[in-house]
Design a protein around this motif. Structure first.
Motif, PDB file in Angstrom:
ATOM      1  N   ALA A  26      17.797  12.440  -8.842  1.00  0.00           N
ATOM      2  CA  ALA A  26      17.126  13.484  -9.622  1.00  0.00           C
ATOM      3  C   ALA A  26      15.616  13.292  -9.588  1.00  0.00           C
ATOM      4  CB  ALA A  26      17.627  13.491 -11.058  1.00  0.00           C
ATOM      5  N   VAL A  27      15.154  12.045  -9.693  1.00  0.00           N
ATOM      6  CA  VAL A  27      13.714  11.779  -9.626  1.00  0.00           C
ATOM      7  C   VAL A  27      13.193  12.168  -8.248  1.00  0.00           C
ATOM      8  CG1 VAL A  27      11.944   9.972  -9.733  1.00  0.00           C
ATOM      9  CG2 VAL A  27      13.822   9.981 -11.386  1.00  0.00           C
ATOM     10  N   ASN A  28      13.939  11.833  -7.212  1.00  0.00           N
ATOM     11  CA  ASN A  28      13.551  12.213  -5.856  1.00  0.00           C
ATOM     12  C   ASN A  28      13.493  13.736  -5.717  1.00  0.00           C
ATOM     13  OD1 ASN A  28      13.067  11.410  -2.989  1.00  0.00           O
ATOM     14  ND2 ASN A  28      14.898  12.654  -2.715  1.00  0.00           N
ATOM     15  N   ASP A  29      14.512  14.432  -6.206  1.00  0.00           N
ATOM     16  CA  ASP A  29      14.531  15.899  -6.143  1.00  0.00           C
ATOM     17  C   ASP A  29      13.372  16.503  -6.930  1.00  0.00           C
ATOM     18  OD1 ASP A  29      16.819  15.682  -4.638  1.00  0.00           O
ATOM     19  OD2 ASP A  29      18.171  16.342  -6.242  1.00  0.00           O
TER      20      ASP A  29
ATOM     21  N   LEU B 260       6.863  11.766  -3.288  1.00  0.00           N
ATOM     22  CA  LEU B 260       6.833  10.372  -3.696  1.00  0.00           C
ATOM     23  C   LEU B 260       7.916   9.661  -2.900  1.00  0.00           C
ATOM     24  CD1 LEU B 260       5.789   8.173  -5.633  1.00  0.00           C
ATOM     25  CD2 LEU B 260       7.591   8.850  -7.195  1.00  0.00           C
ATOM     26  N   PRO B 261       7.567   8.596  -2.192  1.00  0.00           N
ATOM     27  CA  PRO B 261       8.566   7.935  -1.342  1.00  0.00           C
ATOM     28  C   PRO B 261       9.571   7.113  -2.149  1.00  0.00           C
ATOM     29  CG  PRO B 261       6.483   6.774  -1.221  1.00  0.00           C
ATOM     30  CD  PRO B 261       6.247   7.980  -2.082  1.00  0.00           C
ATOM     31  N   ILE B 262      10.414   7.815  -2.905  1.00  0.00           N
ATOM     32  CA  ILE B 262      11.422   7.141  -3.722  1.00  0.00           C
ATOM     33  C   ILE B 262      12.282   6.225  -2.853  1.00  0.00           C
ATOM     34  CG2 ILE B 262      13.518   7.500  -5.100  1.00  0.00           C
ATOM     35  CD1 ILE B 262      11.028   8.205  -6.660  1.00  0.00           C
ATOM     36  N   TYR B 263      12.741   6.744  -1.740  1.00  0.00           N
ATOM     37  CA  TYR B 263      13.593   5.954  -0.855  1.00  0.00           C
ATOM     38  C   TYR B 263      12.822   5.398   0.330  1.00  0.00           C
ATOM     39  CZ  TYR B 263      17.324   8.019  -3.587  1.00  0.00           C
ATOM     40  OH  TYR B 263      18.120   8.406  -4.614  1.00  0.00           O
ATOM     41  N   GLY B 264      11.517   5.599   0.358  1.00  0.00           N
ATOM     42  CA  GLY B 264      10.704   5.178   1.491  1.00  0.00           C
ATOM     43  C   GLY B 264      10.474   3.687   1.530  1.00  0.00           C
TER      44      GLY B 264
ATOM     45  N   MET C   8      14.150  -2.234  -0.038  1.00  0.00           N
ATOM     46  CA  MET C   8      13.163  -1.493   0.736  1.00  0.00           C
ATOM     47  C   MET C   8      11.791  -2.024   0.336  1.00  0.00           C
ATOM     48  SD  MET C   8      14.999   0.522   2.544  1.00  0.00           S
ATOM     49  CE  MET C   8      13.903   1.742   3.224  1.00  0.00           C
ATOM     50  N   LEU C   9      10.946  -2.285   1.317  1.00  0.00           N
ATOM     51  CA  LEU C   9       9.596  -2.772   1.081  1.00  0.00           C
ATOM     52  C   LEU C   9       8.624  -1.648   1.387  1.00  0.00           C
ATOM     53  CD1 LEU C   9       7.603  -5.112   0.511  1.00  0.00           C
ATOM     54  CD2 LEU C   9       7.635  -5.535   2.982  1.00  0.00           C
ATOM     55  N   LEU C  10       7.901  -1.198   0.376  1.00  0.00           N
ATOM     56  CA  LEU C  10       6.865  -0.194   0.551  1.00  0.00           C
ATOM     57  C   LEU C  10       5.544  -0.953   0.644  1.00  0.00           C
ATOM     58  CD1 LEU C  10       6.365   2.872   0.717  1.00  0.00           C
ATOM     59  CD2 LEU C  10       5.987   2.831  -1.762  1.00  0.00           C
ATOM     60  N   GLU C  11       4.941  -0.919   1.816  1.00  0.00           N
ATOM     61  CA  GLU C  11       3.704  -1.657   2.079  1.00  0.00           C
ATOM     62  C   GLU C  11       2.577  -1.139   1.187  1.00  0.00           C
ATOM     63  OE1 GLU C  11       3.576  -4.227   4.079  1.00  0.00           O
ATOM     64  OE2 GLU C  11       5.460  -4.014   5.161  1.00  0.00           O
ATOM     65  N   PRO C  12       1.502  -1.924   1.011  1.00  0.00           N
ATOM     66  CA  PRO C  12       0.392  -1.503   0.152  1.00  0.00           C
ATOM     67  C   PRO C  12      -0.172  -0.114   0.475  1.00  0.00           C
ATOM     68  CG  PRO C  12       0.172  -3.821   0.651  1.00  0.00           C
ATOM     69  CD  PRO C  12       1.317  -3.305   1.494  1.00  0.00           C
ATOM     70  N   SER C  13      -0.211   0.271   1.737  1.00  0.00           N
ATOM     71  CA  SER C  13      -0.723   1.611   2.064  1.00  0.00           C
ATOM     72  C   SER C  13       0.202   2.693   1.502  1.00  0.00           C
ATOM     73  CB  SER C  13      -0.890   1.785   3.572  1.00  0.00           C
ATOM     74  OG  SER C  13       0.360   1.653   4.229  1.00  0.00           O
TER      75      SER C  13
ATOM     76  N   GLY D 175      -3.509  -3.973  -4.803  1.00  0.00           N
ATOM     77  CA  GLY D 175      -3.223  -4.115  -3.371  1.00  0.00           C
ATOM     78  C   GLY D 175      -1.835  -4.649  -3.091  1.00  0.00           C
ATOM     79  N   HIS D 176      -0.901  -4.438  -4.014  1.00  0.00           N
ATOM     80  CA  HIS D 176       0.453  -4.965  -3.878  1.00  0.00           C
ATOM     81  C   HIS D 176       1.371  -4.029  -3.105  1.00  0.00           C
ATOM     82  CE1 HIS D 176       0.068  -7.634  -7.716  1.00  0.00           C
ATOM     83  NE2 HIS D 176      -0.603  -8.113  -6.689  1.00  0.00           N
ATOM     84  N   ALA D 177       2.388  -4.622  -2.536  1.00  0.00           N
ATOM     85  CA  ALA D 177       3.523  -3.877  -1.987  1.00  0.00           C
ATOM     86  C   ALA D 177       4.517  -3.695  -3.128  1.00  0.00           C
ATOM     87  CB  ALA D 177       4.171  -4.654  -0.846  1.00  0.00           C
ATOM     88  N   VAL D 178       5.516  -2.865  -2.919  1.00  0.00           N
ATOM     89  CA  VAL D 178       6.576  -2.643  -3.905  1.00  0.00           C
ATOM     90  C   VAL D 178       7.918  -2.856  -3.216  1.00  0.00           C
ATOM     91  CG1 VAL D 178       7.740  -0.911  -5.334  1.00  0.00           C
ATOM     92  CG2 VAL D 178       5.242  -1.092  -5.373  1.00  0.00           C
TER      93      VAL D 178
END
Length: 136
Positions: free
Chosen positions: A26-29, A47-51, A69-74, A127-130
């Motif tokens: 739902a958040v992604n939608d 928003l890259p919810i699953y990115g 999933m690792l979302l890089e700092p960029s 400057g963190h990744a998530v």
């Protein structure tokens, strides 16, 4: 991540964690509605919810753990810019009838939106990744 989920209060207090108990789809939608609003944008308006990049588990990992999933700092910076710029009210106007029919409230999504703004804003500033885990 299972252990982190169980200890989330300490991680929230430290400002290093955020979770949505259910409803990632739902958040992604909800945020995907931005594509219809910002058709002339220079960068992707979602928003890259699953990115992110998949992070494989070790061979001895518990198979019930979700994929990470690792979302890089960029990508984190892109998400923070998106969340700081997108209009919650405009998005809700696009999804309101459909979401209300499914029992989702604007207040619930507004709280997620504010939490995500803060979380991604802090992570981008540092400057963190998530690292994300999505349980089915």
């Amino acid at each position: 991540m299972s252990e982190a989920w169980e200890n989330d209060e300490a991680e929230y207090a430290a400002g290093i964690a955020h979770s949505i108990n259910k409803g990632w789809d739902a958040v992604n939608d909800f945020y995907a509605a931005a594509d219809a609003l910002y058709t002339d944008a220079d960068e992707p308006w979602t928003l890259p919810i699953y990115g992110g990049r998949p992070v494989p588990h070790s061979t001895d990992a518990d198979p019930s753990n979700p994929p990470l999933m690792l979302l890089e700092p960029s990508g984190v910076s892109q998400a923070a810019r998106f969340l700081a710029t997108v209009s919650f009210d405009d998005l809700w106007n696009v999804v309101d009838a459909r979401f209300t029919a499914l029992g989702w409230t604007g207040q619930e999504h507004l709280e997620h939106h504010r939490d995500l703004q803060e979380f991604y804003g802090q992570a981008a500033s540092a400057g963190h990744a998530v690292v994300k885990a999505v349980w089915a």
